[in-house]
Design an enzyme around this catalytic site. Sequence first.
Site, PDB file in Angstrom:
ATOM      1  N   HIS A  49       0.840  -1.186   0.000  1.00 48.37           N
ATOM      2  CA  HIS A  49       0.000   0.000   0.000  1.00 48.37           C
ATOM      3  C   HIS A  49       0.885   1.249   0.000  1.00 48.37           C
ATOM      4  CE1 HIS A  49       0.574  -0.707   4.447  1.00 48.37           C
ATOM      5  NE2 HIS A  49       0.961   0.548   4.325  1.00 48.37           N
TER       6      HIS A  49
HETATM    7  P1  TYD Z   1      -2.050  -4.166   7.721  1.00 49.80           P
HETATM    8  O1  TYD Z   1      -2.359  -2.784   7.208  1.00 49.80           O
HETATM    9  O2  TYD Z   1      -2.471  -5.319   6.874  1.00 49.80           O
HETATM   10  O3  TYD Z   1      -0.489  -4.281   8.045  1.00 49.80           O
HETATM   11  P2  TYD Z   1       0.773  -4.209   7.038  1.00 49.80           P
HETATM   12  O4  TYD Z   1       0.717  -2.880   6.356  1.00 49.80           O
HETATM   13  O5  TYD Z   1       1.952  -4.359   7.925  1.00 49.80           O
HETATM   14  O6  TYD Z   1       0.692  -5.342   6.066  1.00 49.80           O
HETATM   15  O7  TYD Z   1      -2.697  -4.290   9.174  1.00 49.80           O
HETATM   16  C1  TYD Z   1      -2.988  -5.522   9.785  1.00 49.80           C
HETATM   17  C2  TYD Z   1      -4.134  -5.292  10.778  1.00 49.80           C
HETATM   18  O8  TYD Z   1      -3.721  -4.475  11.858  1.00 49.80           O
HETATM   19  C3  TYD Z   1      -5.327  -4.623  10.150  1.00 49.80           C
HETATM   20  O9  TYD Z   1      -6.483  -5.209  10.698  1.00 49.80           O
HETATM   21  C4  TYD Z   1      -5.223  -3.189  10.591  1.00 49.80           C
HETATM   22  C5  TYD Z   1      -4.538  -3.314  11.926  1.00 49.80           C
HETATM   23  N1  TYD Z   1      -3.677  -2.174  12.310  1.00 49.80           N
HETATM   24  C6  TYD Z   1      -4.019  -1.402  13.393  1.00 49.80           C
HETATM   25  O10 TYD Z   1      -5.055  -1.615  14.055  1.00 49.80           O
HETATM   26  N2  TYD Z   1      -3.197  -0.371  13.752  1.00 49.80           N
HETATM   27  C7  TYD Z   1      -2.064  -0.109  13.076  1.00 49.80           C
HETATM   28  O11 TYD Z   1      -1.325   0.838  13.456  1.00 49.80           O
HETATM   29  C8  TYD Z   1      -1.712  -0.915  11.927  1.00 49.80           C
HETATM   30  C9  TYD Z   1      -0.463  -0.633  11.138  1.00 49.80           C
HETATM   31  C10 TYD Z   1      -2.554  -1.946  11.585  1.00 49.80           C
END
Ligand code: TYD
Length: 135
Positions: A49
């Site tokens: 992303h």
């Molecule tokens: P995700 O965006 O898929 O993580 P990455 O970018 O590392 O692949 O996030 C995984 C899960 O965690 C999703 O349900 C959103 C949650 N999340 C939070 O609640 N707070 C945060 O600061 C982050 C980065 C993710």
Amino acid sequence: MPVQTINFHIKGDSRGSLIACEQNHNIPFDIKRVYYIFNTAPDAVRGKHAHKTLGQILVCISGSCDISTEENGRQNTYYLNSPTHGLYISGLVWREMSNFSPDAVLLVLASDYYKESDYIRNYKDFLRLTKEQND
Ligand code: TYD
């Protein structure tokens, strides 16, 4: 520069090493959120992303991982394997994290709270917004 490497100053003595992160000193923003990624499956690819406004500093404080970035058509892969080096990502940058070692702990300092509305999760949207930014 939307993607910059950062070398942290180590405060060391005979007992070992210490690095301090201070907002608006060696971290170029207010730190509103800290999270860390660990226990990552060896074949997992995270991220995929971009963000509209968020600034982040990534530090692999244990183990290693790859951070692949794309901004304005420029692609790079940074191998993070030290608590003394970080990657500062700001602006319109597509990022993917992969190749996590079993002991990897990726620490992320972020300039804002978690806001789904700041995410660009569709790669084609990212390319379109990049183009719009350059027009
Ligand atoms: P995700 O965006 O898929 O993580 P990455 O970018 O590392 O692949 O996030 C995984 C899960 O965690 C999703 O349900 C959103 C949650 N999340 C939070 O609640 N707070 C945060 O600061 C982050 C980065 C993710």
